[in-house]
Design an enzyme around this catalytic site. Structure first.
Site, PDB file in Angstrom:
ATOM      1  N   TYR A  60      -3.931 -26.724  25.353  1.00 13.20           N
ATOM      2  CA  TYR A  60      -2.939 -26.050  24.521  1.00 13.20           C
ATOM      3  C   TYR A  60      -2.666 -24.641  25.061  1.00 13.20           C
ATOM      4  O   TYR A  60      -1.521 -24.227  25.217  1.00 13.20           O
ATOM      5  CB  TYR A  60      -3.413 -25.962  23.064  1.00 13.20           C
ATOM      6  CG  TYR A  60      -2.374 -25.329  22.162  1.00 13.20           C
ATOM      7  CD1 TYR A  60      -1.411 -26.098  21.525  1.00 13.20           C
ATOM      8  CD2 TYR A  60      -2.324 -23.948  21.987  1.00 13.20           C
ATOM      9  CE1 TYR A  60      -0.431 -25.530  20.738  1.00 13.20           C
ATOM     10  CE2 TYR A  60      -1.343 -23.354  21.199  1.00 13.20           C
ATOM     11  CZ  TYR A  60      -0.404 -24.159  20.569  1.00 13.20           C
ATOM     12  OH  TYR A  60       0.571 -23.575  19.798  1.00 13.20           O
ATOM     13  N   ASP A  61      -3.741 -23.939  25.342  1.00 13.68           N
ATOM     14  CA  ASP A  61      -3.600 -22.564  25.832  1.00 13.68           C
ATOM     15  C   ASP A  61      -2.767 -22.511  27.110  1.00 13.68           C
ATOM     16  O   ASP A  61      -1.992 -21.588  27.329  1.00 13.68           O
ATOM     17  CB  ASP A  61      -4.977 -21.944  26.103  1.00 13.68           C
ATOM     18  CG  ASP A  61      -5.719 -21.661  24.810  1.00 13.68           C
ATOM     19  OD1 ASP A  61      -5.097 -21.794  23.736  1.00 13.68           O
ATOM     20  OD2 ASP A  61      -6.916 -21.323  24.868  1.00 13.68           O
ATOM     21  N   SER A 106       7.838 -19.463 -14.845  1.00 17.35           N
ATOM     22  CA  SER A 106       6.407 -19.670 -15.043  1.00 17.35           C
ATOM     23  C   SER A 106       6.193 -20.941 -15.846  1.00 17.35           C
ATOM     24  O   SER A 106       7.156 -21.608 -16.253  1.00 17.35           O
ATOM     25  CB  SER A 106       5.794 -18.466 -15.726  1.00 17.35           C
ATOM     26  OG  SER A 106       6.561 -18.148 -16.850  1.00 17.35           O
ATOM     27  N   LYS A 140      -3.665 -26.472  -9.883  1.00 16.40           N
ATOM     28  CA  LYS A 140      -2.998 -25.185 -10.052  1.00 16.40           C
ATOM     29  C   LYS A 140      -3.716 -24.165  -9.168  1.00 16.40           C
ATOM     30  O   LYS A 140      -4.809 -23.708  -9.472  1.00 16.40           O
ATOM     31  CB  LYS A 140      -3.013 -24.734 -11.505  1.00 16.40           C
ATOM     32  CG  LYS A 140      -2.203 -23.463 -11.687  1.00 16.40           C
ATOM     33  CD  LYS A 140      -1.839 -23.215 -13.122  1.00 16.40           C
ATOM     34  CE  LYS A 140      -0.843 -22.066 -13.255  1.00 16.40           C
ATOM     35  NZ  LYS A 140      -1.137 -20.873 -12.498  1.00 16.40           N
ATOM     36  N   ARG A 161       7.732 -14.205  -5.377  1.00 17.04           N
ATOM     37  CA  ARG A 161       8.358 -14.499  -6.651  1.00 17.04           C
ATOM     38  C   ARG A 161       9.021 -13.248  -7.253  1.00 17.04           C
ATOM     39  O   ARG A 161      10.065 -13.342  -7.881  1.00 17.04           O
ATOM     40  CB  ARG A 161       7.264 -15.029  -7.561  1.00 17.04           C
ATOM     41  CG  ARG A 161       7.702 -15.246  -8.938  1.00 17.04           C
ATOM     42  CD  ARG A 161       6.535 -15.828  -9.686  1.00 17.04           C
ATOM     43  NE  ARG A 161       6.697 -15.584 -11.091  1.00 17.04           N
ATOM     44  CZ  ARG A 161       6.211 -16.381 -12.011  1.00 17.04           C
ATOM     45  NH1 ARG A 161       5.525 -17.443 -11.647  1.00 17.04           N
ATOM     46  NH2 ARG A 161       6.382 -16.109 -13.263  1.00 17.04           N
ATOM     47  N   LYS A 348      -5.109 -25.367 -18.125  1.00 15.65           N
ATOM     48  CA  LYS A 348      -6.096 -24.477 -17.504  1.00 15.65           C
ATOM     49  C   LYS A 348      -7.509 -24.802 -17.936  1.00 15.65           C
ATOM     50  O   LYS A 348      -7.731 -25.404 -18.989  1.00 15.65           O
ATOM     51  CB  LYS A 348      -5.762 -23.043 -17.898  1.00 15.65           C
ATOM     52  CG  LYS A 348      -4.436 -22.598 -17.322  1.00 15.65           C
ATOM     53  CD  LYS A 348      -4.383 -21.103 -17.257  1.00 15.65           C
ATOM     54  CE  LYS A 348      -3.145 -20.658 -16.529  1.00 15.65           C
ATOM     55  NZ  LYS A 348      -2.928 -19.238 -16.653  1.00 15.65           N
ATOM     56  N   CYS A 460     -22.512  10.139   1.159  1.00 17.43           N
ATOM     57  CA  CYS A 460     -23.551  11.092   1.501  1.00 17.43           C
ATOM     58  C   CYS A 460     -23.408  11.335   3.001  1.00 17.43           C
ATOM     59  O   CYS A 460     -23.369  10.400   3.794  1.00 17.43           O
ATOM     60  CB  CYS A 460     -24.914  10.487   1.194  1.00 17.43           C
ATOM     61  SG  CYS A 460     -26.262  11.394   1.951  1.00 17.43           S
ATOM     62  N   CYS A 465     -30.603  11.292   5.601  1.00 23.92           N
ATOM     63  CA  CYS A 465     -30.858  10.668   4.299  1.00 23.92           C
ATOM     64  C   CYS A 465     -31.650   9.375   4.504  1.00 23.92           C
ATOM     65  O   CYS A 465     -31.286   8.534   5.328  1.00 23.92           O
ATOM     66  CB  CYS A 465     -29.536  10.375   3.608  1.00 23.92           C
ATOM     67  SG  CYS A 465     -29.704   9.374   2.139  1.00 23.92           S
TER      68      CYS A 465
END
Ligand code: IVH
Length: 700
Positions: A60-61, A106, A140, A161, A348, A460, A465
């Site tokens: 492919y390449d 919706s 969904k 949308r 839902k 910090c 530290c």
């Protein structure tokens, strides 16, 4: 980028060498070019949509390289559906606003068996029938709604949308989604086809993306939907190209000459056009049908429960199923009410959530000094997984959610993986509760913390530290960095607490005596640690650079830098300008990198490591010399070495290659049977080298 330009169909004939290409007339080139585009698109479809590649990545390449070469030689031929158009386009300044031909509405919601039955009752009543209605049920998706517009088969726009009436054209980002066809697979495509669907991010890719965000010092995304939406909003398509967005089609906008009778027909029509649709359940490792024709509401309810059971096993997030009247005639009769169709409902699932109490908000200090607030909660079971911690990211997030210690909160797992606090139950808040504010000083070293302009995190900045040191060391020894497997987090904590290790190089100064003196440290494991440390001294430059834990320098960036500069001395000497020359390195990274290397202490520490015999060797081709710096070569004809290798060789010596001869060409390297490029070189009086002359030039 590899995944975009992978496998796809039959190589009908051998690809053209650039020599042969140079001799093509424009007409011949045009025909070969269209053939290539069609062939590459076919392979891409087989790979990304059917999951059945018939050629190797390499094959492919090779075709893809031929395409790119043709496009650079004959730019006038470039087609909008060329796979080269998926990647690499320039950032745009803003998205164009476009009105939807048909508003994007919706769905009404249902939450239970009763609601689905009630929906079915409403449908029957409206249609004045008592017969069972056939429903097309599918998942969904919890992503971002998108409308793809195909004109005469060609993808011309991709609209969000928006407010339902007007969306934004985000085609530059949508083109980067490999499974979306740039041209429909059809001899006779509809003049206009508006395909609606959802852009999503698989859970696995979301996890990877967030790991990368953390590595870059950026705030991770809360869930796959936010990540997908955030990606689509980016003006630079390279960002979308680097994230694995996906698309599934589920609906139709305007389409004057594609008129399916049922939803089922629509989906098979889409499939025929090469558009990604659901239904290949086996691909995801189980046998439940992902979209289904149900003969009645009762069957739709069965499906609702069946999908609920497998939702965690799906590779992407869903928040329910969608039940749609299958027959278009009936859909038309049912029409709309307010902003939702009467012919569909979203059933839902109750999100899998848990309720628990925040015991405290702890503040963790990361390797780059970033302060991260983490809610420590009473353990709670959510969808079979016990959750105790949830990151709150930063002060903005704490303020937005107003989470306080002592609060009762609702938690879930974002993208089914990352624990997240969704909300606080205010009624249960103790009266004594106080807002949580991140400390102004580091909770570990007490130094002042800072917040850079435009960044949500405070940091910090104290390089000494202990928290930062521990995290830096954990990163330093990690598998993909110096790979000192035997040193675990616990040991690092102890070594730092005891003051035995205060910097990376101290690890290489550890003695048997140091280690065996530690509590619960056996002879065998002590020896193993020392052996592991010793072994880690032989490493690669990219691992070494990555291990240093410089901000924004992830594995990929470390590799780019290692490849460009070759050895640690050159990296130390590199200027910001030189770093910017590296393809893939932007100003932010270059600045962070050179600012780190301008610190005397930092460089001294690297030198200490080198003295202790940490030997970072380059693994990839390095710049062997800069002998060819400033020179541009054009290679033509048959030569004793593969073309790619010659190219690499030239680049390794600081030179560049180009596919066409111009006045700017320094040399044409011509082998046997060189054709028009050689002629052009003579015409323009560009110097011509044969193979021995080229070898001599390189070895000088
Ligand atoms: S059909 C009139 N099918 O849910 C709208 N929508 O709440 C018909 N959605 O904006 C849409 N998965 O973004 C349909 N399988 C699916 C869906 C789906 C997700 C979204 C869609 C729509 C929203 C409606």
């Amino acid at each position: 980028m590899r995944w975009l330009i992978r496998n796809t169909g039959l190589i009908k004939r051998r690809s053209l060498s650039s020599l042969q290409m140079a001799d093509l007339t424009l007409k011949q080139a045009k025909s070969r070019y269209s053939e290539l585009v069609a062939e590459l698109n076919e392979h891409s479809y087989k790979y990304h949509s059917l999951d059945k590649p018939i050629i190797s990545d390499r094959q492919y390449d090779k075709l893809f390289d031929e395409l790119l070469a043709m496009e650079s030689q004959f730019p006038e031929l470039i087609q909008a559906d060329s796979p080269s158009q998926r990647v690499g386009s320039e950032p745009i300044s803003k998205f164009e606003k476009v009105k939807h031909r048909v508003p994007m509405l919706s769905l009404s919601n249902s939450y239970s068996e009763e609601d689905i039955f009630a929906f079915d009752e409403r449908v029957k009543k409206f249609l004045s029938t008592s017969k069972d209605i056939e429903y097309f049920c599918d998942l969904k998706f919890d992503g971002l709604a998108m409308e793809l517009i195909y004109e005469n088969g060609l993808l011309t726009q991709a609209l969000t949308r928006g407010d339902g009436f007007t969306g934004e054209n985000v085609i530059s980002n949508i083109r980067t989604i490999a499974s979306i066809p740039l041209r429909l697979r059809s001899e006779n495509p509809p003049s206009l086809l508006e395909v609606r669907g959802e852009v999503i991010l698989f859970k696995e890719d979301f996890k990877l993306l967030n790991e990368q965000q953390v590595e870059l010092g950026e705030v991770p995304f809360a869930n796959p939907r936010n990540a997908a939406a955030g990606t689509i909003r980016q003006l630079d398509p390279k960002i979308a190209a680097s994230r694995r967005l996906r698309f599934f089609s589920y609906g139709l906008g305007e389409s004057p000459d594609f008129k399916p009778k049922t939803f089922e027909d629509m989906v098979s029509g889409f499939e025929g056009f090469g558009l990604p649709v659901l239904g290949l359940a086996k691909k995801f490792g189980h046998n439940t049908r992902l979209s289904k024709i149900c003969a009645s509401a009762a069957e739709a309810i069965e499906y609702y429960h069946a999908i609920h059971k497998i939702r965690h096993a799906l590779p992407f997030d869903i928040d329910g199923i969608v039940v749609k009247v299958n027959e278009y005639k009936l859909q038309a009769a049912l029409g709309f009410i307010a902003r939702s169709p009467r012919w569909a409902t979203a059933a839902k699932y109750e999100p899998e959530q848990g309720q628990t109490i925040v015991e405290k908000i702890a503040v963790q200090v990361g390797r780059t000094g970033a302060l991260t607030p983490v809610a420590i909660m009473q353990p709670v079971d959510v969808g079979g997984v016990t959750i105790t911690n949830a990151t709150l990211h930063n002060q903005q997030e704490i303020d937005r959610k107003d989470v306080r210690p002592g609060d009762t909160v609702i938690v879930h797992r974002a993208g089914d993986v990352i624990p997240e606090i969704i909300s606080v139950i205010l009624d249960k808040r103790p009266s004594s509760s106080k807002r949580f504010v991140l400390p102004k000083t580091c909770p570990v070293c007490n130094e002042m913390v800072f917040q850079n302009e435009g960044e949500a995190v405070s940091r910090c900045m104290n390089p000494l530290c202990r928290a930062r040191l521990k995290e830096s060391l954990k990163h330093f020894v990690s598998r993909r960095a110096m790979n000192i497997e035997a040193i675990g987090d616990k040991l690092i904590e102890t070594l730092v607490e005891e003051g035995i290790v205060t910097r990376f190089s101290d690890l290489y100064r550890l003695t048997y005596k140091d280690l065996i003196a530690l509590e619960r440290q056996g002879e065998k494991s002590t020896q193993k640690i020392l052996d592991n440390i010793e072994k880690s001294k032989t490493t690669t430059l990219s691992r070494f650079l990555y291990a240093l834990g410089i901000r924004f320098v992830g594995e990929q960036t470390a590799k780019l830098i290692a490849k460009k500069f070759g050895n640690i001395e050159s990296v130390i000497a590199a200027t910001e300008e030189q770093l910017l020359e590296v393809d893939g390195i932007g100003p932010k990274v270059a600045e962070a990198f050179s600012s780190e290397f301008s610190k005397k202490k930092f460089v001294a520490e690297i030198q200490a490591l080198l003295k202790l015999e940490v030997l970072p060797a380059t693994e990839i081709s390095t710049q062997a010399s800069d002998k060819l710096s400033g020179l541009t070569f054009v290679i033509t004809g048959t030569l004793p070495m593969e073309r790619d290798k010659i190219k690499t060789l030239i680049e390794d010596h600081g030179g560049k290659t180009s596919s066409s001869v111009s006045k700017k060409t320094s040399y044409v390297l011509a082998g046997d049977e060189a054709g028009s490029k050689l002629e052009k070189a003579r015409e323009l009086q560009v110097k011509v080298l044969d193979w021995p002359a080229f070898q001599k030039l390189i070895s000088l």
